[in-house]
Design an enzyme around this catalytic site. Structure first.
Site, PDB file in Angstrom:
ATOM      1  N   HIS A 130      -6.428  -0.394   8.353  1.00  0.00           N
ATOM      2  CA  HIS A 130      -5.414   0.473   8.965  1.00  0.00           C
ATOM      3  C   HIS A 130      -5.512   1.885   8.396  1.00  0.00           C
ATOM      4  O   HIS A 130      -6.024   2.080   7.290  1.00  0.00           O
ATOM      5  CB  HIS A 130      -4.014  -0.087   8.687  1.00  0.00           C
ATOM      6  CG  HIS A 130      -3.867  -1.542   8.992  1.00  0.00           C
ATOM      7  ND1 HIS A 130      -4.104  -2.516   8.052  1.00  0.00           N
ATOM      8  CD2 HIS A 130      -3.552  -2.186  10.132  1.00  0.00           C
ATOM      9  CE1 HIS A 130      -3.927  -3.713   8.603  1.00  0.00           C
ATOM     10  NE2 HIS A 130      -3.590  -3.549   9.870  1.00  0.00           N
TER      11      HIS A 130
ATOM     12  N   ASP B 134      -2.799   3.961   7.824  1.00  0.00           N
ATOM     13  CA  ASP B 134      -1.665   4.214   6.914  1.00  0.00           C
ATOM     14  C   ASP B 134      -1.253   5.688   6.865  1.00  0.00           C
ATOM     15  O   ASP B 134      -0.875   6.209   5.818  1.00  0.00           O
ATOM     16  CB  ASP B 134      -1.981   3.700   5.489  1.00  0.00           C
ATOM     17  CG  ASP B 134      -2.133   2.180   5.440  1.00  0.00           C
ATOM     18  OD1 ASP B 134      -1.870   1.517   6.470  1.00  0.00           O
ATOM     19  OD2 ASP B 134      -2.528   1.663   4.377  1.00  0.00           O
TER      20      ASP B 134
ATOM     21  N   HIS C  89       4.587   1.122   4.016  1.00  0.00           N
ATOM     22  CA  HIS C  89       3.175   0.912   3.635  1.00  0.00           C
ATOM     23  C   HIS C  89       2.207   1.400   4.714  1.00  0.00           C
ATOM     24  O   HIS C  89       1.011   1.536   4.428  1.00  0.00           O
ATOM     25  CB  HIS C  89       2.896  -0.546   3.246  1.00  0.00           C
ATOM     26  CG  HIS C  89       2.777  -1.500   4.389  1.00  0.00           C
ATOM     27  ND1 HIS C  89       2.036  -2.678   4.306  1.00  0.00           N
ATOM     28  CD2 HIS C  89       3.297  -1.469   5.644  1.00  0.00           C
ATOM     29  CE1 HIS C  89       2.112  -3.321   5.465  1.00  0.00           C
ATOM     30  NE2 HIS C  89       2.863  -2.619   6.282  1.00  0.00           N
TER      31      HIS C  89
ATOM     32  N   GLU D 175      -2.123  -4.788  -1.505  1.00  0.00           N
ATOM     33  CA  GLU D 175      -1.804  -5.728  -0.428  1.00  0.00           C
ATOM     34  C   GLU D 175      -2.275  -7.167  -0.631  1.00  0.00           C
ATOM     35  O   GLU D 175      -2.374  -7.920   0.337  1.00  0.00           O
ATOM     36  CB  GLU D 175      -2.289  -5.209   0.937  1.00  0.00           C
ATOM     37  CG  GLU D 175      -1.609  -3.915   1.388  1.00  0.00           C
ATOM     38  CD  GLU D 175      -0.160  -4.089   1.891  1.00  0.00           C
ATOM     39  OE1 GLU D 175       0.277  -5.237   2.092  1.00  0.00           O
ATOM     40  OE2 GLU D 175       0.507  -3.040   2.063  1.00  0.00           O
TER      41      GLU D 175
ATOM     42  N   HIS E  64       0.798  -1.227   0.000  1.00  0.00           N
ATOM     43  CA  HIS E  64       0.000   0.000   0.000  1.00  0.00           C
ATOM     44  C   HIS E  64       0.836   1.286   0.000  1.00  0.00           C
ATOM     45  O   HIS E  64       0.273   2.374  -0.142  1.00  0.00           O
ATOM     46  CB  HIS E  64      -0.982  -0.010   1.185  1.00  0.00           C
ATOM     47  CG  HIS E  64      -2.291   0.627   0.855  1.00  0.00           C
ATOM     48  ND1 HIS E  64      -3.383   0.574   1.689  1.00  0.00           N
ATOM     49  CD2 HIS E  64      -2.689   1.352  -0.224  1.00  0.00           C
ATOM     50  CE1 HIS E  64      -4.388   1.242   1.127  1.00  0.00           C
ATOM     51  NE2 HIS E  64      -3.997   1.719  -0.020  1.00  0.00           N
TER      52      HIS E  64
ATOM     53  N   ASP F 196      -9.753   0.407   4.336  1.00  0.00           N
ATOM     54  CA  ASP F 196      -8.583  -0.272   4.910  1.00  0.00           C
ATOM     55  C   ASP F 196      -8.877  -0.614   6.371  1.00  0.00           C
ATOM     56  O   ASP F 196      -9.632   0.098   7.038  1.00  0.00           O
ATOM     57  CB  ASP F 196      -7.392   0.716   4.843  1.00  0.00           C
ATOM     58  CG  ASP F 196      -6.027   0.055   4.922  1.00  0.00           C
ATOM     59  OD1 ASP F 196      -5.867  -0.904   5.690  1.00  0.00           O
ATOM     60  OD2 ASP F 196      -5.114   0.542   4.229  1.00  0.00           O
TER      61      ASP F 196
ATOM     62  N   ASP G 252      -7.432  -1.343   0.236  1.00  0.00           N
ATOM     63  CA  ASP G 252      -6.531  -2.373   0.770  1.00  0.00           C
ATOM     64  C   ASP G 252      -7.378  -3.619   0.997  1.00  0.00           C
ATOM     65  O   ASP G 252      -8.408  -3.553   1.686  1.00  0.00           O
ATOM     66  CB  ASP G 252      -5.942  -1.845   2.090  1.00  0.00           C
ATOM     67  CG  ASP G 252      -4.839  -2.720   2.653  1.00  0.00           C
ATOM     68  OD1 ASP G 252      -4.975  -3.957   2.592  1.00  0.00           O
ATOM     69  OD2 ASP G 252      -3.860  -2.173   3.181  1.00  0.00           O
TER      70      ASP G 252
ATOM     71  N   ASP H 285      -7.058  -5.850   2.934  1.00  0.00           N
ATOM     72  CA  ASP H 285      -7.240  -6.208   4.352  1.00  0.00           C
ATOM     73  C   ASP H 285      -8.400  -5.456   5.014  1.00  0.00           C
ATOM     74  O   ASP H 285      -8.737  -5.716   6.172  1.00  0.00           O
ATOM     75  CB  ASP H 285      -5.933  -6.095   5.146  1.00  0.00           C
ATOM     76  CG  ASP H 285      -5.488  -4.668   5.462  1.00  0.00           C
ATOM     77  OD1 ASP H 285      -6.324  -3.760   5.503  1.00  0.00           O
ATOM     78  OD2 ASP H 285      -4.270  -4.485   5.690  1.00  0.00           O
TER      79      ASP H 285
HETATM   80 MN   LIG Z   1      -3.282  -0.248   3.841  1.00  0.00          MN
END
Ligand SMILES: [Mn+2]
Length: 317
Positions: free
Chosen positions: A125, A127, A140, A276, A100, A123, A231, A233
């Site tokens: 996260h 980031d 990332h 990712e 990412h 996402d 992302d 995830d």
């Molecule tokens: Mn990410």
């Protein structure tokens, strides 16, 4: 029938923004799953720009906490240049990552070509660590801090990133799907009032209201070009197990598709990052299949069926 979208596809085989091998195989995995034909079958005109080639710089900052800055910096310069020219040639750009950190270059190039973009960041996260708040040193987890004007004073000038000047405001960012946010990131989100909808908000309001509110938060007029940085995830690890930093309790397949359908319906999607996918972790077949279904919804496929005016009703005689 005219094409639904003119799509410019760009492979971004980047892995040095995080510690594991495997994310560099993301573009190949999506190509092998037939992503180009899938997009064409939806009526889109697809221009395949191939995969960018990145160099790995040896002894890249071994003594400092931040990992591979020159390698990641040089790669993102290439990404920025490529995304810039794809957007400038009026193609809806699909960037297939790659880790990412790619979003740094992708947002940078997009913002140079279209100065009025908003960023929808889907996402687990945030980031948005700076090189100083990051505990891992993996870039990332930092791309948004490098491109945000308000964070310029908090991001040290690193070798490899001389080209990367801040080009968006933190007020242009909205998060969906957060469930693993570092303390430094939470502080940045609070301090600057960055719009964010965590999994708790998805649980409370439902995905419909979350997406409505998210779009209104960054663009109340509904007129600005959208950069979607997705992302994998963000989705639940049950449906995207092949990713480096999975977090349980993610978006469902339906919630993920819903976000994409609504963004596609705005007609303002301008760049889509898919990041990712790591083919060396878990069941990559499941992950790639999920990713293809999600990407399809960004480029015109509707779960309620696509109306083709040319498909006339068959007469009985
Ligand atoms: Mn990410």
């Amino acid at each position: 029938m005219p094409p639904v979208f003119k799509v410019g596809v760009l492979g971004v085989p980047l892995s040095k923004g995080q510690p594991r091998d495997g994310t560099e195989n993301g573009p190949k995995a999506l190509r092998n799953a037939g992503i180009i034909k899938v997009l064409e079958d939806l009526g889109n005109q697809v221009i395949d720009h191939g995969d960018l080639q990145f160099e790995t710089i040896e002894n890249d900052n071994p003594k400092d906490k931040i990992k591979n800055p020159k390698t990641v910096g040089a790669a993102n310069k290439k990404i920025s240049d490529a995304v810039y020219s794809i957007v400038k040639s009026e193609q809806l750009c699909l960037t297939m990552g790659g880790d990412h950190s790619m979003a740094m270059g992708s947002i940078h190039g997009h913002a140079l070509a279209e100065p009025n973009i908003v960023v929808v960041w889907v996402d687990a996260h945030a980031d948005i660590n700076t090189p100083l708040t990051s505990s891992s040193g993996n870039i990332h987890g930092m791309p948004l801090s490098f491109v945000s004007k308000e964070l310029e004073a908090y991001v040290p000038k690193l070798k490899g990133f001389e080209w990367c000047f801040p080009c968006i405001s933190v007020k242009d960012i909205v998060y969906i799907g957060l469930r693993d946010v570092d303390e430094g990131e939470r502080c940045i989100i609070e301090h600057f009032g960055i719009a964010h909808y965590s999994m708790q908000d998805v649980d409370r309001m439902g995905i419909g209201e979350v997406v409505d509110k998210a779009l209104k938060a960054v663009d109340p007029t509904g007129t600005r070009p959208i950069h979607l940085s997705f992302d994998v995830d963000a989705l639940d690890p049950a449906i995207t197990p092949s990713t480096g930093t999975p977090v349980a309790g993610g978006l469902s397949f339906r919630e993920g598709q819903y976000i994409m359908e609504v963004l596609a319906n705005t007609g303002r999607l301008s760049v889509v990052d898919i990041a990712e996918i790591n083919t060396t972790v878990g069941n990559s077949d499941v992950t790639v299949k999920t990713a293809v279904e999600i990407v399809k919804k960004c480029f015109g496929q509707k779960r309620g069926g696509n109306f083709l005016p040319s498909y006339g009703l068959p007469k009985a005689n």
